[in-house]
Scaffold this motif. Structure first.
Motif, mmCIF file in Angstrom:
data_model
loop_
_atom_site.group_PDB
_atom_site.id
_atom_site.type_symbol
_atom_site.label_atom_id
_atom_site.label_comp_id
_atom_site.label_asym_id
_atom_site.label_seq_id
_atom_site.Cartn_x
_atom_site.Cartn_y
_atom_site.Cartn_z
ATOM 1 N N VAL A 111 0.834 -1.211 0.000
ATOM 2 C CA VAL A 111 0.000 0.000 0.000
ATOM 3 C C VAL A 111 0.868 1.260 0.000
ATOM 4 O O VAL A 111 0.356 2.361 -0.127
ATOM 5 N N ARG A 112 2.182 1.115 0.109
ATOM 6 C CA ARG A 112 3.071 2.270 0.008
ATOM 7 C C ARG A 112 3.231 2.739 -1.427
ATOM 8 O O ARG A 112 3.871 3.748 -1.679
ATOM 9 N N SER A 113 2.686 2.022 -2.356
ATOM 10 C CA SER A 113 2.638 2.572 -3.709
ATOM 11 C C SER A 113 1.403 2.140 -4.473
ATOM 12 O O SER A 113 1.008 2.780 -5.431
ATOM 13 N N CYS A 114 0.789 1.073 -4.022
ATOM 14 C CA CYS A 114 -0.327 0.513 -4.789
ATOM 15 C C CYS A 114 -1.609 1.289 -4.516
ATOM 16 O O CYS A 114 -1.993 1.466 -3.364
ATOM 17 N N ARG A 115 -2.223 1.742 -5.575
ATOM 18 C CA ARG A 115 -3.448 2.527 -5.438
ATOM 19 C C ARG A 115 -4.693 1.650 -5.381
ATOM 20 O O ARG A 115 -5.790 2.140 -5.172
ATOM 21 N N ALA A 134 5.187 2.227 -8.025
ATOM 22 C CA ALA A 134 6.539 2.778 -8.145
ATOM 23 C C ALA A 134 6.792 3.221 -9.589
ATOM 24 O O ALA A 134 7.861 3.031 -10.144
#
Ligand SMILES: [Zn+2]
Lengths: 195, 94, 980
Positions: A111-115, A134
């Motif tokens: 979830v640090r990049s996945c929308r 990313a």
């Protein structure tokens, strides 16, 4: 990985990957032929895992079939001859890199990049999607064992490095990474100066 | 930020899409002439209100979507695939 | 020990954990749980900064993020970070902070002279003064203004040690903004019913107003505990929602607990992108100031802030506080301070006969009704107040060490406004409330003007019911059924915005805007509230005018003779609070700033000593040498001209095109024809944009009757794929064609040079490579060094050449086989520089020439455009303007003096008119075979140019080189070599 506080596991493994895209109106024929070959083609946004393959669908009337590595292009060639006139069969074994990411915090890292909503209720086992992470294309598949990520081969290293960096605050420290660090320290210690 | 409900992928961030222009324009016939092609390439209504648009889902299914968006409120009223016919909602007083 | 003004236990502080810190070099002590502001106040520190314009002494005004004055620089090992709010900055051991905007020291500020000459620097001063002459701006005015103005000083070390931030994507059924009584109630009711809730609270603890009222302590604790037990509720403290972007998307900044400027190399901030199906804004209300002379003196503070410091940190902001207020709500502070043992409390109430005043008198508190504060007595700090009737009569003075003011409360409407809420004037609270369309969300509690905690709780519950019903929960699960302490009956507000008297009355403390400035703006014609804002800079500082914004509007309304409801407030825009850029950048910084695309053989190239260049996202070998200069490049290029070289061209875009209509579709995409291409052959093709300009070029091969492989340039690969995907679906939906990006599947190597056939023959057993069997532009499947792949006879270098394509996983194996087979011929790997040298000499174009402004005709491809059939760009490519004789056309250039070099970008000019550009050099290189340098250029009417000689002028290098204009095909113009 042993000794890992985060409980995260990251594995890279090679698979043979075949993409089958159906020509107009030919999807049912492709599905029938696949079934004859022992592969059930999933609906859009779904993945079906079997003992010897994984089939997934993230684009309408297009499927990816992952199998353990065999001889170059053999899997694609077999599908090619089975699907003549029905669609395009492409060997993407070299085009996509596969990463398997598992552990209790795997979704927390992504979830640090996945929308996409990766909540277990919103993205249950058997779900597949294509998205951007990313800044690169990623296909995500929720498997019983964790999450499978397929990324373009040319950006795989970038993605891998990003993933490790994102996981680090959660306590993930892959052993290989430590070795690299040690190796580069040694190099400096040896007085190996860049020109 | 827009959230676009892709008919194939579900609701996704605008970031995954590439805007491809005014979908009410259709390419003229080959022999339509210079004026028709100039209008196709250069002339836009730029409405304050409902607008029919192309969006390519490059970060997902790579399909082309057609949608109706309000240029003032960003409300998206309808999303369909490239071949679907759509008519723009009428706005009272315009 | 923890400061003389600490009189009690605070709700948040832990007296057992003292923390030492330094402010302006002075050692002080606070306790865990303090903010820097509360610790300073506990130490009796009043003066914390100098104001922006007048350099007036300023103190702490608020207890939260709305603070206009107490901005400090924090100095850590990572550098100096400006503009930290002392009122929200959590104290930590060894914190070092400095006040801002003072020179040379806070106590003695030379610039404070500005205060005495204020008559000469009214609103719009900078606009009016620094107008002319223009030359004076850079050397004179700008340094002057920069020295005088500004807040903190930025001096951060940007590098590995700088603080990190990350981005997290959240999803929820309902986002509740604000964890006061309304927000907590709503979040609990929705969460208990199984909905997924994100509750975002800017404060370090949940509770809002309930934190300041002891009667609500139990309610708060029980509710927070219950929320913590709900698995689908995510409570985020220290999280400020910064913006509402529509479609349910919100951005929030989470400051991580325990993260501070001393905590290097660890995460400090987290930007949360929250996507929610519904939103409830329970953002509360913000107390506002009253404009009167001296309302900025250290010791003047908002009444609610004094209550906050007492309850939260046990700090009394004064021993002899005077209150100046106009609502019953503000009396909560009066009662609290009196109750805490502060004996000399006095109240100046604008109104007469309020219920709260009566209660105060019962408690023995001195209340003066129907009067206003006309002036603050004291220089540098509050010493007393001068009070008068509203008409200025009956002046008297009272001693006081602090002045706690309240002009009422403004619902926090910024986020709702961002979603298009109209602001509606409410006489009952003398403030605007947001009117949000139901589809956009709900506003609850004090944010919608519902004051009183019990009323807010009921309002939060009502919002939850509506939202729950919208999300399919017609009835919510049972609530906690806690008793709500009743709200006291209140006398209405007596609106008061300004007390007009001698002296500066501020409406904006951070930007130093006075009520007089607002009136001046109106006089000078800046009547609209948005114009007044920009003219005076009212509300444009980092605090966004939270505590004085409406006061400025009220002064403007009075000057215009209009009701405040009509004048309105400036529109709020994101961000609702200043955001560090690092937080916005998140994790996509440094090596993760942009993706890097690596070749399948990246590691081999690196080991072979290649210097890499970034082209687009790709890392490509530029030259296999660390030696600078052209010699290594020419060595590689000459190997190709004289024997054989090999280069990695895997970066080329590759698009697989299949289907019954593939040939027809390519005829439409390309300006030339592909349907006539035979199976097993390749053809060079050009694509136009619909406006007739060149888009891209490349070689396309027919692998089978219904199967083509399109190659694109490296730079345009993604754009071309999108271009043809769009046209297939939007313009040619009748075509049954399948497009697939196979760019990463194939490693592709060009083997070029007169000996290349021998090398390739050694690798490919199942293909006759003789000139006759496999001529120029042939294509075939083949087994290459044991790997199933493809062979193309195509050439970019102008030499006899082949391209080998194999699945990228087997690229290294094949590459090594190529090097082995080429060893007898002295094969060399060559990089992008040599590739460029070869193609320039040959007159092949790339992005430097195909730059978006050139047509097919300009680059000499005019005859490739098929005359009969339709294709993208056909009609507009025929426009007369694109065929004008004076268009920039491709030519070759060579220095007349062969010893001189060429420079890309040099303008071609006539010797007699050196300021008139006739074109420019696009690419240049030393030649492998010709003497000296060669270049390609775009020149006006170049193809039919009568002038033989021009100057290539590069003023930035102070160079003008005489060049001769030649054909762009400078090597082997008859194409003999490629067909060998
Ligand atoms: Zn899609």
């Amino acid at each position: 990985m042993p000794g890992n506080a985060s409980g995260l596991h990251l594995d890279t493994s090679a698979s043979d990957i075949v993409e089958i895209a159906a020509l107009r109106g030919r999807a049912p024929d492709v599905a029938r032929i696949a079934l004859e070959r022992g592969v059930q083609l999933p609906a859009l946004g779904r993945a079906v895992a079997a003992a010897d393959h994984l089939a997934l669908c993230v684009r309408p009337e297009r499927w990816l079939i992952l199998t353990p590595p065999a001889s170059v292009g053999a899997s694609a060639a077999a599908w090619q001859s089975a699907c003549v006139g029905l669609g395009a069969v492409l060997d993407l074994s070299s085009a996509l890199s596969t990463l398997e990411f598992s552990g209790s915090q795997a979704r927390e890292v992504l979830v640090r990049s996945c929308r996409i909503d990766l909540d277990a209720q919103a993205f249950p086992v058997g779900t597949a999607c294509a998205t951007i992470m990313a800044q690169v294309a990623v296909i995500l598949v929720a498997l019983g064992s964790g999450l499978l990520l397929l990324t373009p081969a040319s950006t795989a290293r970038h993605f891998h490095e990003w993933l490790l960096a994102a996981a680090r605050p959660l306590g993930f420290e892959p052993p290989s990474q430590r070795n690299d660090a040690a190796a580069s320290d040694d190099a400096v210690g040896c007085g190996d100066k860049p020109s | 930020m827009l959230r676009i409900r892709c008919p194939w992928c579900g609701e996704r961030d605008e970031t995954e899409f590439r805007y491809r222009g005014d979908a009410s324009q259709s390419r003229p016939a080959a022999d339509a002439g210079l004026e028709a092609f100039s209008a196709y390439v250069y002339e836009r209504k730029n409405p304050r209100g409902w607008h029919l648009e192309w969006w390519l889902h490059v970060g997902g299914c790579r399909r082309l979507l057609k949608l109706v968006r309000h240029t003032l409120t960003h409300e998206i009223r309808w999303v369909g695939n490239a071949e679907d016919q759509a008519s723009l909602p009428r706005e009272p007083g315009r | 020990m923890q400061g003389p003004a600490r009189i009690a236990e605070g709700l948040l502080t832990d007296a057992a954990r003292p923390l030492g810190f330094r402010f302006d070099g002075q050692r002080m002590q606070g306790v865990a749980g303090d903010t820097l502001a509360s610790a300073l106040l506990a130490n009796g520190r009043r003066l914390v900064g100098r104001s922006f314009k007048y350099h007036r002494p300023r103190g702490i005004v608020t207890a939260g993020p709305e603070e206009p004055c107490a901005l400090v620089d924090v100095i850590g090992a990572g550098g100096r970070e400006p503009n930290h709010l002392a009122t929200t900055l959590a104290l930590y051991q060894d914190l070092v902070a400095e006040s801002q905007n003072r020179w040379p020291s806070l106590g003695f500020d030379v610039m404070a002279l500005n205060d005495r000459i204020a008559r000469f620097i009214p609103a719009g001063f900078y606009y009016k003064t620094f107008m002319a002459p223009g030359w004076a701006w850079e050397p004179l005015y700008e340094p002057l203004i920069r020295h005088a103005a500004g807040l903190g000083r930025l001096d951060a070390i940007v590098g590995e040690h700088a603080a990190l931030a990350e981005t997290v994507h959240d999803h929820a059924d309902v986002l509740v903004v604000g964890a006061g009584v309304a927000g907590l109630t709503a979040a609990h009711r929705l969460g208990a019913s199984g909905l997924r809730v994100v509750l975002a609270e800017q404060d370090t603890v949940l509770g809002g107003g309930a934190l300041l009222d002891a009667r609500w302590a139990e309610w708060r604790e029980t509710t927070c505990d219950a929320l913590a037990g709900l698995p689908r509720v995510h409570c985020l403290a220290r999280t400020t929602v910064l913006g509402a972007y529509g479609h349910g998307v919100f951005a929030a900044l989470e400051t991580l607990a325990g993260a501070d400027a001393a905590n290097l190399g660890r995460l400090r901030e987290r930007l949360r992108i929250i996507r929610a199906r519904r939103v409830i804004f329970a953002t509360g209300a913000i107390e506002r100031l009253i404009a009167f002379p001296g309302n900025d003196l250290p010791g003047v503070m908002l009444a609610g802030a004094a209550l906050g410091y007492l309850r939260r940190y046990g700090v009394a902001v004064g021993r002899q506080p005077a209150f100046f207020l106009n609502t019953d709500q503000a009396y909560e502070s009066v009662f609290a301070l009196a109750g805490a043992g502060i004996e000399r409390v006095g109240v100046i109430d604008v109104r007469s006969g309020s219920l709260a005043a009566e209660r105060a008198r019962v408690l023995g508190i001195e209340v003066h009704e129907g009067v206003v504060v006309e002036a603050v007595i004291g220089r540098g700090a509050v010493g007393g107040v001068r009070v008068a009737n509203r008409d200025g009569s009956q002046r008297r003075e009272f001693e006081a060490d602090s002045l706690l003011i309240s002009g009422g409360y403004c619902p926090a409407t910024a986020l709702a406004s961002q979603l298009g809420a109209a602001l509606k004037w409410q006489d009952a609270i003398a403030a605007f409330t947001p009117e949000l369309a139901p589809a956009a969300g709900r506003v609850a509690g004090a944010a919608r003007g519902v004051f009183g905690l019990a009323a807010a709780a009921r309002n939060g519950e009502a919002a939850a019911r509506v939202i729950g019903a919208e999300l399919g929960h017609a009835s919510l699960a049972a609530g906690l059924e806690l008793a709500l302490p009743p709200d006291a009956e209140a006398t209405p507000i007596g609106a008061l915005w300004e007390v007009q008297a001698r002296g500066k009355a501020f409406v904006d403390l951070q930007n130093d805007v006075t009520a007089a400035d607002v009136r001046l703006a109106q006089l000078e014609g800046y009547e609209h509230v948005e114009h007044m804002k920009r003219y005076t800079t009212h509300g444009m500082a980092t605090d966004q005018g939270r505590i004085g914004g409406l006061v400025g509007s009220a002064v403007l309304a009075q000057a215009r003779g209009l009701p405040l409801a009509e004048v309105g407030q400036p529109k709020a825009r994101p961000y609702a609070q200043p955001v560090p850029l690092a937080a916005l950048a998140g994790s996509e910084v440094r090596q993760h700033l942009k993706p890097k695309r690596r070749l399948p053989l990246h590691d081999w190239h690196e080991a072979a000593g290649a210097s890499f260049v970034t082209t687009g996202l790709w890392l490509r070998p530029l030259v296999y040498s660390r030696q600078s200069g052209w010699q290594p490049v020419l060595r590689e290029a000459r190997a190709v001209r004289t024997s054989v070289g090999v280069t990695d061209v895997s970066t080329l875009g590759k698009i697989d095109v299949q289907g019954p209509d593939a040939a027809k579709f390519l005829d439409f995409i390309y300006a030339n024809t592909f349907s006539t291409l035979a199976v097993g052959r390749s053809r060079y093709g050009i694509m136009l944009r619909e406006d007739g300009m060149l888009l891209d070029d490349g070689t396309t091969s027919r692998l089978a009757q219904q199967h083509f492989l399109v190659t694109t340039t490296t730079a345009n690969a993604a754009a071309v794929l999108e271009h043809i995907e769009f046209h297939l679906q939007a313009v040619c939906p009748q075509f049954d064609v399948l497009l697939s990006d196979v760019g990463d599947q194939w490693a592709q190597f060009a083997i070029a040079g007169p000996r290349s056939r021998e090398v390739v023959t050694a690798l490919v057993a199942d293909l006759d490579l003789s000139g006759q069997a496999f001529p120029f532009m042939a294509a075939s499947a083949a087994t290459i060094a044991g790997v199933a792949g493809r062979v193309f006879r195509i050439s970019f270098s102008g030499e006899l050449a082949y391209e080998l394509a194999v699945p990228a996983r087997h690229g290294l194996q094949v590459w090594l086989a190529v090097l082995a087979a080429g060893r007898p011929f002295g094969i060399r790997p060559y990089g992008l520089d040599a590739l460029n040298t070869l193609r320039i000499e040959k007159g092949h174009v790339t992005g430097a020439e195909m730059n978006g402004n050139t047509s097919a005709d300009d680059l000499g491809f005019g005859r490739m455009l098929k005359p009969q059939a339709d294709f993208i760009g056909r009609e507009l490519s025929q426009r007369a303007g694109l065929h004008a004789p004076d268009r920039l056309q491709l030519v070759g250039v060579r220095p007349v003096n062969r010893k001189r070099r060429l420079r890309n970008g040099a303008h071609l000019v006539a010797a007699k008119a050196r300021t008139v550009s006739l074109g420019y050099v696009t690419s240049s290189t030393p030649s492998t075979e010709l003497e000296g340098w060669v270049g390609l250029a775009l020149l006006e009417g170049g193809r039919h140019c009568r002038v033989q000689r021009l100057l290539a002028s590069s003023p930035v290098h102070n160079e003008a080189t005489e060049v001769e204009i030649v054909s762009p095909h400078m090597i082997d113009p008859e194409n003999v070599r490629v067909r060998a």
